[in-house]
Design an enzyme around this catalytic site. Structure first.
Site, short mmCIF file in Angstrom:
data_model
loop_
_atom_site.label_atom_id
_atom_site.label_comp_id
_atom_site.label_asym_id
_atom_site.label_seq_id
_atom_site.Cartn_x
_atom_site.Cartn_y
_atom_site.Cartn_z
N GLU A 157 -24.21 57.94 -10.71
CA GLU A 157 -23.74 58.55 -11.96
C GLU A 157 -23.12 57.52 -12.90
O GLU A 157 -22.23 56.77 -12.50
CB GLU A 157 -22.67 59.62 -11.66
CG GLU A 157 -23.23 60.72 -10.76
CD GLU A 157 -22.17 61.67 -10.22
OE1 GLU A 157 -21.13 61.85 -10.86
OE2 GLU A 157 -22.40 62.22 -9.12
N ASP A 186 -20.00 56.73 -10.71
CA ASP A 186 -19.96 57.17 -9.31
C ASP A 186 -21.14 56.50 -8.63
O ASP A 186 -22.29 56.86 -8.84
CB ASP A 186 -20.08 58.70 -9.19
CG ASP A 186 -20.09 59.14 -7.72
OD1 ASP A 186 -19.87 58.27 -6.85
OD2 ASP A 186 -20.30 60.34 -7.46
N GLU A 243 -16.08 55.59 -8.63
CA GLU A 243 -15.99 56.53 -7.51
C GLU A 243 -16.88 56.04 -6.37
O GLU A 243 -17.99 55.54 -6.63
CB GLU A 243 -16.45 57.90 -8.02
CG GLU A 243 -16.48 59.01 -6.98
CD GLU A 243 -17.01 60.31 -7.59
OE1 GLU A 243 -16.81 60.56 -8.81
OE2 GLU A 243 -17.66 61.07 -6.85
N GLU A 251 -27.81 66.62 -12.70
CA GLU A 251 -26.57 66.99 -13.38
C GLU A 251 -26.70 66.93 -14.90
O GLU A 251 -25.71 66.90 -15.61
CB GLU A 251 -25.44 66.11 -12.87
CG GLU A 251 -25.24 66.31 -11.38
CD GLU A 251 -24.01 65.62 -10.81
OE1 GLU A 251 -23.42 64.76 -11.50
OE2 GLU A 251 -23.66 65.95 -9.67
N SER A 309 -25.45 64.50 -2.11
CA SER A 309 -24.89 63.29 -1.47
C SER A 309 -23.58 63.70 -0.82
O SER A 309 -22.50 63.50 -1.35
CB SER A 309 -24.66 62.20 -2.52
OG SER A 309 -23.72 62.63 -3.49
N ASP A 320 -14.46 60.09 -2.94
CA ASP A 320 -15.15 61.39 -2.87
C ASP A 320 -15.62 61.59 -1.42
O ASP A 320 -14.94 62.25 -0.63
CB ASP A 320 -16.32 61.39 -3.87
CG ASP A 320 -17.26 62.56 -3.69
OD1 ASP A 320 -16.89 63.53 -3.01
OD2 ASP A 320 -18.40 62.52 -4.23
N LYS A 357 -13.36 68.67 -4.66
CA LYS A 357 -14.49 69.59 -4.57
C LYS A 357 -14.13 70.69 -3.57
O LYS A 357 -14.09 70.43 -2.36
CB LYS A 357 -15.73 68.86 -4.05
CG LYS A 357 -16.32 67.82 -4.99
CD LYS A 357 -17.33 67.00 -4.21
CE LYS A 357 -18.27 66.19 -5.09
NZ LYS A 357 -19.05 65.22 -4.28
N HIS A 407 -17.59 69.42 -9.95
CA HIS A 407 -18.74 70.26 -9.60
C HIS A 407 -19.47 69.65 -8.40
O HIS A 407 -19.10 68.58 -7.93
CB HIS A 407 -19.70 70.35 -10.79
CG HIS A 407 -20.33 69.02 -11.16
ND1 HIS A 407 -21.39 68.89 -12.01
CD2 HIS A 407 -20.02 67.75 -10.77
CE1 HIS A 407 -21.71 67.63 -12.13
NE2 HIS A 407 -20.90 66.91 -11.39
N LYS A 416 -15.13 66.43 -13.62
CA LYS A 416 -16.48 65.87 -13.61
C LYS A 416 -17.45 67.05 -13.49
O LYS A 416 -17.46 67.74 -12.48
CB LYS A 416 -16.62 64.94 -12.40
CG LYS A 416 -17.93 64.18 -12.38
CD LYS A 416 -17.90 63.13 -11.30
CE LYS A 416 -18.50 63.64 -10.02
NZ LYS A 416 -19.10 62.58 -9.19
N HIS A 423 -29.64 61.90 -7.05
CA HIS A 423 -29.68 62.98 -8.05
C HIS A 423 -30.86 62.84 -9.00
O HIS A 423 -30.98 63.59 -9.97
CB HIS A 423 -28.39 63.01 -8.87
CG HIS A 423 -27.21 63.47 -8.07
ND1 HIS A 423 -25.94 63.48 -8.57
CD2 HIS A 423 -27.11 63.94 -6.80
CE1 HIS A 423 -25.10 63.94 -7.64
NE2 HIS A 423 -25.80 64.21 -6.56
O1 2PG Z 1 -21.20 62.67 -5.51
C1 2PG Z 1 -20.70 63.51 -6.27
O2 2PG Z 1 -19.64 63.25 -6.81
C2 2PG Z 1 -21.33 64.85 -6.48
C3 2PG Z 1 -21.11 65.51 -7.78
O3 2PG Z 1 -21.46 64.71 -8.87
O4 2PG Z 1 -22.64 64.91 -6.05
P1 2PG Z 1 -23.02 65.85 -4.81
O5 2PG Z 1 -22.60 67.24 -5.16
O6 2PG Z 1 -24.49 65.69 -4.63
O7 2PG Z 1 -22.24 65.34 -3.63
MG MG Z 2 -19.34 61.36 -5.77
#
Ligand code: 2PG
Ligand code: MG
Length: 423
Positions: free
Chosen positions: A163, A241, A284, A204, A42, A311, A336, A364, A387, A154
């Site tokens: 999440e 999230d 989030e 995850e 995502s 994010d 990230k 992550h 996270k 996910h």
């Molecule tokens: O959305 C998120 O926060 C992440 C990690 O949990 O997912 P992705 O790496 O798929 O963006």
């Molecule tokens: Mg996120």
């Protein structure tokens, strides 16, 4: 003077079985270190570019071109340089790329080298990575956002939110906090099995049951916390999230499991209701990366009560975070490294956030590897939160196990779960 003697990259696999870059750096004193780049599902629109090959190998997901960029242009430029000047190394790659978002060399090529240079430098000095990156100030063991129910992109289930996480707050140290999460996780497994639902896992490591709406996961998590002997909201709180950029459809937010589409204001009201009923401390991406007006409303309604993490919204980008701070959007940022492309730029974004009292959550990606770089990075930058999924998949456990190791080494390390959400 020690200098970079060799740099090489090869194509390896991530936890979803997709190709990714492993970069290896050799220093003139014989130190060799490597790092593996993670990959999201995502992803935010404004993330740095992940370079994928366009041919048929791995259904268009190969990273041979990114590896070649490391093996040719990047190594040509960096060989001979001082590895201990991380900012200069990263700036050199940024200039070499010449675009805003690593659109030419690929952020996966650049980040792999950036992380491997940092790791090699630490090894050469004979100190742990967190110590190299954070010095004597690296003392905070992060509070986990432990992801126990997976939905959205996910998982292949009915749950729309991506999440559902637990945060162990009322604990003296990291290992006790982590133990509580694992206990809740095992209780949750029993509860889900007892409902006749599948205990299959999402990307995850959280469970991915088919539940009737987006509130139901919270209800079962509350039960699991209690069954494990903890007090919801006191010992262990809940974080979400929503990854709502993925829900945008026809100008609204489509909740498939609830067969309805909500406006930003309705979704904000939905969160207010959830927060009134359950001990939710963090949400989030409650609204999409393009919905800054919605974010403003969300921040007005809930920003003084809970943590609101950007994010997709901020994509670890110093400039975008700066805009958010100026506009009073959110109050926390997900960190990230591969969203922005280098160790140095990640640290710059964290510094900006911390100067402005925005909380930082090291994170992550859903596609991960055995590389536990972010565990050291979280401690180094004192983000206070991390996270990194659940402990049922090795690539997530690698981070937790590394944090257990760091906790032991630090001896006097701090766990700040109790202070995290007190005003
Ligand atoms: O959305 C998120 O926060 C992440 C990690 O949990 O997912 P992705 O790496 O798929 O963006
Ligand atoms: Mg996120």
């Amino acid at each position: 003077m020690i200098y970079i003697e060799d740099i090489a990259a090869d194509e390896v696999l991530d936890s979803r079985g997709n190709p990714t870059v492993r970069a290896k750096v050799t220093l003139s004193d014989g130190t060799v270190a490597s790092a593996i780049v993670p990959s999201g599902a995502s992803t935010g629109k404004r993330e740095a570019l992940e370079l994928r090959d366009a041919d048929s190998r791995y259904m268009g997901k190969g990273v041979l071109k990114a590896c070649e960029n490391v093996n040719t242009e990047i190594s040509d430029e960096l060989i001979g340089l001082n590895p201990f000047n991380q900012a200069m190394i990263d700036e050199t790659m940024k200039k070499l790329d010449g675009t805003e978002n690593y659109g030419r060399l690929g952020a996966n090529a650049v980040l792999g080298v950036s992380m491997a240079v940092a790791r090699a430098s630490a090894m050469s000095l004979g100190i742990p990575l967190y110590r190299y990156l954070g010095g004597s100030n690296a003392m905070t063991l992060p509070t986990p956002m432990f992801n126990i129910i997976n939905g959205g992109s996910h998982a292949n289930n009915s749950v729309d939110f991506q999440e559902y996480m637990i945060m162990p707050l009322n604990f003296e140290n990291f290992s006790e906090a982590l133990r509580s999460c694992v206990e809740v996780y095992h209780q949750l497994k029993k509860i889900i099995a007892g409902m006749g639902e599948s205990t299959a896992l999402g990307d995850e490591g959280g469970f991915a049951p088919n539940l009737k709406d987006n509130e139901e996961p919270i209800k079962v998590i509350m039960q699991a916390i209690e069954k494990a002997g903890y007090k919801p909201g006191i010992d262990i709180a809940i974080a979400l999230d929503v990854a709502s950029s993925e829900l945008v459809c026809d100008g609204g937010y489509k909740l498939d499991s609830e067969k309805r589409t909500l406006s930003s204001a309705e979704l904000v009201a939905y969160y207010e209701n959830l927060c009134a009923k359950y001990p939710i401390v963090s949400i989030e991406d409650g609204l999409s990366e393009d919905d800054w007006d919605g974010w403003k409303l969300l921040t007005e309604k809930l920003g003084s009560k809970i943590q609101l993490v950007g994010d997709d919204l901020f994509v670890t980008n110093e400039k975008i975070l700066g805009e958010g701070i100026a506009k009073g959007i959110g109050n926390a940022i997900l960190i990230k490294p591969n969203q922005i492309g280098s160790v140095t730029e990640t640290m710059r974004t964290v510094r900006l956030a911390q100067r402005n009292n925005y909380k930082c959550v090291m994170s992550h990606r859903s596609g991960e590897s055995e590389d536990a770089f972010i565990a050291d990075f979280a401690v180094a930058l004192n983000t206070g939160e991390i996270k990194t999924g659940a402990t049922a998949r090795g690539e997530r456990t690698a981070k937790y196990n590394r944090l257990l190791e760091i906790e032991k080494e630090l001896e006097l390390g701090e766990y700040i779960g109790k202070q995290l959400f007190t005003k």
